[in-house]
Design a protein around this motif. Structure first.
Motif, short mmCIF file in Angstrom:
data_model
loop_
_atom_site.label_atom_id
_atom_site.label_comp_id
_atom_site.label_asym_id
_atom_site.label_seq_id
_atom_site.Cartn_x
_atom_site.Cartn_y
_atom_site.Cartn_z
N UNK A 67 0.83 -1.20 0.00
CA UNK A 67 0.00 0.00 0.00
C UNK A 67 0.86 1.25 0.00
N UNK A 68 0.27 2.36 -0.45
CA UNK A 68 0.94 3.65 -0.41
C UNK A 68 0.78 4.33 0.94
N UNK A 69 -0.28 3.98 1.65
CA UNK A 69 -0.56 4.63 2.91
C UNK A 69 -1.62 3.90 3.70
N UNK A 70 -2.04 4.51 4.80
CA UNK A 70 -3.04 3.94 5.70
C UNK A 70 -4.16 4.95 5.92
N UNK A 71 -5.40 4.49 5.77
CA UNK A 71 -6.58 5.27 6.15
C UNK A 71 -6.90 4.87 7.58
N UNK A 72 -6.46 5.68 8.52
CA UNK A 72 -6.48 5.33 9.93
C UNK A 72 -7.85 5.58 10.56
N UNK A 73 -8.36 4.60 11.30
CA UNK A 73 -9.63 4.78 12.01
C UNK A 73 -9.39 5.55 13.30
N UNK A 74 -9.97 6.75 13.37
CA UNK A 74 -9.85 7.62 14.54
C UNK A 74 -11.28 7.92 14.98
#
Length: 320
Positions: A67-74
């Protein structure tokens, strides 16, 4: 916020939306383009599916998969709890960046600009370099006055857009299928975003939910809302009959009813290149209690790589 009842029910609203399928010139719609600067397509894993791991292990796996990045659950129950953002969000962002990944997306439960915790989350996220966040959803009450509800919600979204502008962060409202969700038909949230004219609040377009709600007509909704799209969600599903009832069942990418070929072709025609959050809503190894932690990790990597490669192929075929 509960709109009062009137003869304008959800049934009337859906009828009005059907009437809205007349040629656009007759509707006198002024389409604007309030998007933030285009940054190109990047593929982020939705960290909801990696919450069985700590921040470092989550980031390590995301990098290993490609992956290029993380969609972080906040959000409540997420990887980072809102009340702990000042302490924990910097740790999560640092773990992601240490793996050479982007930490520019997060998914939240933010929808009220006056909420103190939400304001602190946006302030902290902005200072850490997070540029996009998914908002919470709005809902219609049963037999609500739909036009009145839209006006009231538009005021709420305007306040949120103002807060986003203050911290130079971009909110993304996701269209979610369901009989009470604002944005389920796409047309309602598209018209509200058009009237707001703020680049700091846009759409996180979800083709899976749009396909469930739109059937064969989802390209019309995409046509209307595309100037406001600043992030997208990728996942797949199909209808199945279970116990005599038709239900939506989530599937791996390419195994459901989402027409990714047409979808990405349409995005290409609009010149849309925005960050992508890849979801895995079907049964995942993390929920299999028979597996060891090592087995869960190995199987999760294989599954996510398969879907990620499928998305990359669709993007390549579309010239994106």
């Amino acid at each position: 916020m509960t709109p009062t009842a009137s003869p304008w029910t959800r049934r009337h609203f859906l009828g009005a939306m059907a009437a809205a399928s007349m040629p656009l010139p007759q509707m006198h719609l002024e389409i604007i383009e309030p998007q933030p600067p285009k940054e190109g397509i990047s593929l982020h894993v939705f960290s909801k599916h990696l919450q069985f791991l700590d921040y470092k292990a989550m980031a390590d796996m995301a990098a290993e998969i490609g992956f290029d990045g993380v969609d972080l659950t906040v959000r409540p129950g997420g990887h980072v709890l809102p009340e702990n953002v000042p302490r924990d969000l910097p740790k999560a962002v640092e773990a992601i960046k240490q793996n050479g990944l982007q930490a520019t997306m997060m998914t939240t439960a933010i929808i009220n600009a006056a909420d103190a915790t939400s304001r602190k989350v946006l302030e902290t996220a902005s200072k850490l370099g997070i540029r996009y966040y998914r908002t919470n959803w709005l809902r219609y009450e049963e037999d609500a006055n739909i036009p009145q509800a839209m006006e009231q919600y538009k005021k709420q979204l305007k306040a949120l857009a103002g807060l986003n502008q203050q911290w130079d962060i971009y909110g993304s409202y996701q269209n979610h299928s369901g009989s009470h969700y604002v944005g389920a038909p796409v047309w309602d949230i598209a018209l509200m975003l058009r009237d707001l004219q703020s680049k700091h609040l846009g759409s996180q377009y979800d083709i899976r939910h749009a396909t469930v709600e739109g059937g064969l007509s989802w390209p019309l909704g995409l046509n209307l809302i595309h100037p406001h799209i600043n992030t997208i969600v990728i996942k797949d599903c199909r209808w199945e009959q279970q116990d005599g009832q038709w239900k939506v069942v989530n599937t791996p990418i390419g195994e459901g009813m989402v027409d990714f070929k047409q979808y990405f072709s349409q995005l290409k025609s609009y010149g849309l290149a925005v960050p992508v959050s890849l979801h895995f809503e079907y049964d995942m190894p993390e929920n299999d209690t028979r597996l060891s932690e090592t087995e869960k990790r190995k199987k999760t990597v294989a599954i996510m790589q398969k879907d990620l490669n499928a998305v990359k192929q669709y993007l390549s075929d579309a010239g994106l």
